[in-house]
Design an enzyme around this catalytic site. Structure first.
Site, PDB file in Angstrom:
ATOM      1  N   HIS A 143       1.188   0.248  10.272  1.00  0.00           N
ATOM      2  CA  HIS A 143       1.693  -1.092   9.954  1.00  0.00           C
ATOM      3  C   HIS A 143       3.049  -1.007   9.227  1.00  0.00           C
ATOM      4  CE1 HIS A 143      -0.766   0.203   6.554  1.00  0.00           C
ATOM      5  NE2 HIS A 143      -0.013  -0.546   5.774  1.00  0.00           N
ATOM      6  N   HIS A 144       3.872  -1.986   9.471  1.00  0.00           N
ATOM      7  CA  HIS A 144       5.255  -2.112   8.965  1.00  0.00           C
ATOM      8  C   HIS A 144       6.274  -1.295   9.764  1.00  0.00           C
ATOM      9  CE1 HIS A 144       3.108  -3.954   5.787  1.00  0.00           C
ATOM     10  NE2 HIS A 144       3.087  -2.966   4.906  1.00  0.00           N
TER      11      HIS A 144
ATOM     12  N   GLY B  45      21.785 -32.815  -2.504  1.00  0.00           N
ATOM     13  CA  GLY B  45      22.063 -31.928  -1.375  1.00  0.00           C
ATOM     14  C   GLY B  45      23.210 -30.963  -1.602  1.00  0.00           C
TER      15      GLY B  45
ATOM     16  N   ASN C  82      22.620 -33.483  -7.129  1.00  0.00           N
ATOM     17  CA  ASN C  82      23.636 -34.337  -6.515  1.00  0.00           C
ATOM     18  C   ASN C  82      23.286 -34.577  -5.048  1.00  0.00           C
ATOM     19  OD1 ASN C  82      24.152 -31.762  -5.683  1.00  0.00           O
ATOM     20  ND2 ASN C  82      26.194 -31.638  -6.578  1.00  0.00           N
TER      21      ASN C  82
ATOM     22  N   ASP D  71      20.595 -28.380  -6.835  1.00  0.00           N
ATOM     23  CA  ASP D  71      19.294 -28.723  -6.237  1.00  0.00           C
ATOM     24  C   ASP D  71      19.094 -28.030  -4.890  1.00  0.00           C
ATOM     25  OD1 ASP D  71      21.338 -30.277  -5.118  1.00  0.00           O
ATOM     26  OD2 ASP D  71      20.213 -32.150  -5.109  1.00  0.00           O
TER      27      ASP D  71
ATOM     28  N   GLU E 287      10.573  -9.973  -2.458  1.00  0.00           N
ATOM     29  CA  GLU E 287      11.495  -8.849  -2.642  1.00  0.00           C
ATOM     30  C   GLU E 287      12.947  -9.274  -2.724  1.00  0.00           C
ATOM     31  OE1 GLU E 287       9.004  -8.953  -0.486  1.00  0.00           O
ATOM     32  OE2 GLU E 287       7.747  -7.191  -0.763  1.00  0.00           O
TER      33      GLU E 287
ATOM     34  N   ASP F 191       0.815  -1.223   0.000  1.00  0.00           N
ATOM     35  CA  ASP F 191       0.000   0.000   0.000  1.00  0.00           C
ATOM     36  C   ASP F 191       0.844   1.265   0.000  1.00  0.00           C
ATOM     37  OD1 ASP F 191       0.815  -0.527   2.572  1.00  0.00           O
ATOM     38  OD2 ASP F 191      -1.029   0.185   3.519  1.00  0.00           O
TER      39      ASP F 191
ATOM     40  N   GLY G 218      28.327 -14.518  -2.921  1.00  0.00           N
ATOM     41  CA  GLY G 218      28.009 -15.945  -2.834  1.00  0.00           C
ATOM     42  C   GLY G 218      26.752 -16.289  -2.059  1.00  0.00           C
TER      43      GLY G 218
ATOM     44  N   GLU H  21      29.202 -27.996   0.453  1.00  0.00           N
ATOM     45  CA  GLU H  21      29.349 -27.968   1.910  1.00  0.00           C
ATOM     46  C   GLU H  21      29.829 -29.325   2.439  1.00  0.00           C
ATOM     47  OE1 GLU H  21      29.504 -25.054   2.446  1.00  0.00           O
ATOM     48  OE2 GLU H  21      27.653 -24.022   2.916  1.00  0.00           O
TER      49      GLU H  21
HETATM   50  C1  LIG Z   1      22.036 -17.543   1.464  1.00  0.00           C
HETATM   51  C2  LIG Z   1      23.075 -18.578   1.731  1.00  0.00           C
HETATM   52  N1  LIG Z   1      22.853 -19.531   2.620  1.00  0.00           N
HETATM   53  C3  LIG Z   1      23.783 -20.504   2.830  1.00  0.00           C
HETATM   54  C4  LIG Z   1      24.963 -20.503   2.146  1.00  0.00           C
HETATM   55  C5  LIG Z   1      25.982 -21.597   2.352  1.00  0.00           C
HETATM   56  N2  LIG Z   1      26.084 -22.434   1.151  1.00  0.00           N
HETATM   57  C6  LIG Z   1      26.987 -22.200   0.181  1.00  0.00           C
HETATM   58  S1  LIG Z   1      26.911 -23.285  -1.051  1.00  0.00           S
HETATM   59  C7  LIG Z   1      25.679 -24.160  -0.306  1.00  0.00           C
HETATM   60  C8  LIG Z   1      25.128 -25.399  -0.909  1.00  0.00           C
HETATM   61  C9  LIG Z   1      24.799 -25.305  -2.352  1.00  0.00           C
HETATM   62  O1  LIG Z   1      24.273 -26.538  -2.734  1.00  0.00           O
HETATM   63  P1  LIG Z   1      23.772 -26.822  -4.190  1.00  0.00           P
HETATM   64  O2  LIG Z   1      23.093 -25.639  -4.735  1.00  0.00           O
HETATM   65  O3  LIG Z   1      23.007 -28.085  -4.197  1.00  0.00           O
HETATM   66  O4  LIG Z   1      25.108 -26.958  -5.012  1.00  0.00           O
HETATM   67  P2  LIG Z   1      26.123 -28.185  -5.152  1.00  0.00           P
HETATM   68  O5  LIG Z   1      27.370 -27.788  -4.443  1.00  0.00           O
HETATM   69  O6  LIG Z   1      25.498 -29.399  -4.543  1.00  0.00           O
HETATM   70  O7  LIG Z   1      26.341 -28.308  -6.604  1.00  0.00           O
HETATM   71  C10 LIG Z   1      25.330 -23.567   0.910  1.00  0.00           C
HETATM   72  C11 LIG Z   1      24.277 -24.067   1.815  1.00  0.00           C
HETATM   73  C12 LIG Z   1      25.165 -19.449   1.233  1.00  0.00           C
HETATM   74  N3  LIG Z   1      26.291 -19.338   0.511  1.00  0.00           N
HETATM   75  N4  LIG Z   1      24.195 -18.529   1.008  1.00  0.00           N
END
Ligand SMILES: Cc1ncc(C[n+]2csc(CCOP(=O)(O)OP(=O)(O)O)c2C)c(N)n1
Ligand SMILES: *[C@@H]1O[C@H](CO)[C@@H](O)[C@H](O)[C@H]1NC(C)=O
Length: 571
Positions: free
Chosen positions: A117-118, A476, A474, A446, A53, A30, A415, A480
């Protein structure tokens, strides 16, 4: 009298349009609705409308990277404004031009500290959120006075361009229809100010080093593109014909098909041979737009002796350690091009692109990290935009040999995972706004996909036909797992049915436009289909890969960091 002049809201959009911006990202609220009404009154200015956003801010970032014009995002005070903050911070740290317009409570409410609000808590300060974004912007203004509004907009847009950073414009709801006196069209200086004397001194110092050099090389890094130096840098390296390297973040600024293009320099995380040419065999390094973040420098393992380094930064030039201040990057490179005497330049044989060593798993039938990334180079065509998400894709895609005129986008330094999906939308909008052909190819893990997947809905809503989404499945957070906790549950993600994704977001033929591959043969077959070569609807390709398979650059950087940490533990 009251009807003289232009409504402030309209003036804002007219000015925005004058920067060759044709699309506005954001989410209504609004406090910005009446401002949004004026968008329709400006020819060729369109509302995109994002799912949230954060996505809108990433999309604005992608729009700028793909078009050169600032991305614009509109939010509503607090709730929307703060959601966008992470995306704006990314733009700030990677030096991307974004204009964030925030619709706020009316001026009268500010003085009375009304609980609207906000707002934040009792007796709220209505300008409290403005303070929160002060570290992620170059400038801001409040359009709280019709007499100064035009000047204020010009001032912040100048800063947006000159510093190549985000800026904020706050618009109280009760100001939107106020009339701004007619004024002459503004002439905003877009380039940063340059001290001519300083520039001339830097040019002569540079020329004498260039003429004396025997084995000079060039590195073209990210800030060259962010500060609008792509074209002039391309002309310069063409004239110099020295061996030319890019970086993970600077990839695609320089045409990779040129014989002098010699690969990606990333400190010790480079293809064998690259470091030797850059660090040892060269006697002069012309480093354009360096951005020395960890993953752009092989974990800070670049080693270039200062006495042979000319670093051209956005606002200064450093020559063998001597700093020449107040010189804009484009201004410097243009002057260099104009004054260079070709016959005095050394002729240097380029090593060309040094090939990757044959990987141990080369014979695998299944898709591997060592195989897939160069395939994207083969798949891309001139005019395409290729986008890499953080994760294995970002460490893998530097190995792709890109055709000419492909734009490669990725957010390496900040990143923030999830960036790439909305950035892909922003890039597609930018292509459309510029009437440019070409596919937008997104490579996303993924895990990262799950953060901002809703923006695929916006791609479908806008009817984009030229987007190809490649999901690396892959199982997960592989990157990491490689850093820590390979089998820990925190590196697992919820299992999604990617086959149902396009359909869920309302794509016509969603199921038919979704494929999954596990073998190299299947991948090659799919990407040569007509739907992939000349797509007429958005495509999703799910690529299954091993949970613990890593691109060599990632493995190598982790090894360097682990060794450093082990060393630190000992001492
Ligand atoms: C907003 C945010 N949250 C958490 C992280 C930490 N982080 C960096 S890479 C990653 C995992 C990415 O996984 P995926 O997209 O499946 O890529 P893959 O390495 O498996 O190819 C995470 C959790 C980050 N960089 N940014
Ligand atoms: C995934 O979605 C597709 C498309 O809707 C459907 O055909 C398939 O059965 C689903 N798979 C699972 C495991 O639910």
């Amino acid at each position: 009298m009251a009807n003289r002049g232009t409504p402030l809201g309209l003036l804002l959009w007219q000015k925005i349009r004058s920067f060759n911006i044709r699309s506005i990202m954001g989410v209504p609220g609004d406090m910005n609705l009446e401002l949004l009404d004026y968008i329709d009154e400006v020819k060729d200015l369109n509302w995109v409308g994002n799912a949230n956003e954060l996505n809108a801010a990433y999309a604005a970032d992608g729009y700028c990277r793909a078009s050169g014009s600032p991305g614009v995002v509109v939010t509503t005070m607090g709730v929307g404004e703060l959601s966008a903050l992470n995306g704006i911070a990314g733009a700030y740290t990677e030096q991307v031009k974004v204009i964030h317009i925030v619709g706020t409570t009316p001026m009268a409410a500010h003085e009375k500290r009304l609980m609207i609000h906000h707002c934040l808590g009792p007796s709220p300060d209505h300008k409290v959120y403005e303070k929160i974004s002060q570290h992620v912007r170059a400038a801001h203004c409040w359009l709280d006075n019709p007499a100064t509004a035009a000047k204020e907009i010009d001032r912040v847009v100048h800063e947006c361009y000159a510093q190549s950073l985000p800026v904020y414009i706050f618009v109280p709801t009760d100001m939107v229809h106020r009339r701004v006196p007619a004024q002459p069209p503004s002439q905003i200086e877009l380039a940063p100010l340059t001290d001519e004397f300083s520039k001339d001194s830097a040019i002569s110092a540079t020329l004498s080093l260039l003429y004396q050099a025997r084995s000079p090389i060039v590195i073209v890094d990210a800030l060259t593109a962010r500060h609008l130096g792509r074209d002039v840098a391309r002309r310069l390296v063409e004239v110099l014909q020295f061996p030319t390297f890019s970086t993970s973040m600077g990839k695609s600024i320089i045409d990779e098909t040129k014989p002098y293009f010699s690969g990606i320099y990333n400190g010790r995380v480079s293809i064998p041979g690259v470091c030797e040419v850059v660090e040892q065999q060269s006697d002069l390094v012309l480093d354009l737009g360096p951005l020395l973040a960890d993953s752009n420098t092989g974990g800070h393992t670049r080693s270039i002796a200062e006495h042979k380094l000319i670093a051209v930064h956005p606002h200064h030039v450093s020559i063998a350690g001597v700093v020449y201040r107040n010189i804009g990057l484009v201004s410097f490179l243009s002057a260099l091009l104009e004054t260079i005497e070709l016959h005095r330049l050394p002729r240097v044989a380029a090593p060309g692109r040094i090939p990757l060593p044959r990987p141990k798993d080369a014979d695998s039938e299944l898709i591997t990290q060592s195989w897939i990334w160069t395939r994207f180079g083969d798949f891309c065509r001139p005019g395409d935009i290729l986008i890499a998400e953080s994760g294995t894709a970002q460490f893998g895609l530097p190995d792709a040999n890109l055709p000419e005129d492909v734009t490669y986008l990725t957010q390496v330094y900040y990143g923030s995972i999830g960036y790439s999906v909305p950035a892909c939308l922003g890039a597609a909008v930018a292509l459309r706004d510029r009437d440019r052909q070409g596919r937008v190819i997104l490579v996303v893990g993924d895990g990262s996909l799950q953060l901002t997947v809703q923006e695929i809905g916006t791609m479908v809503k806008l009817g984009f036909q030229n987007i190809i989404i490649v999901v690396i499945n892959n199982n997960g957070y592989t990157i990491e797992r490689a850093i820590h906790g390979p089998e820990q549950a925190y590196n697992d993600i919820s299992v999604w049915n990617h086959s149902a994704m396009l359909e869920f977001f309302g794509a016509e033929n969603g199921r038919a436009c979704t494929r999954a591959v596990r073998t190299k043969k299947e991948f090659d077959e799919v990407v040569s289909l007509p739907e992939y070569q000349r797509p007429t609807s958005i495509q999703v390709l799910e690529v299954f890969m091993e949970k613990m398979d890593l691109p060599w650059r990632l493995a190598s950087q982790i090894e360097i960091i682990n060794a450093r940490n082990a060393q630190a533990q000992k001492t």
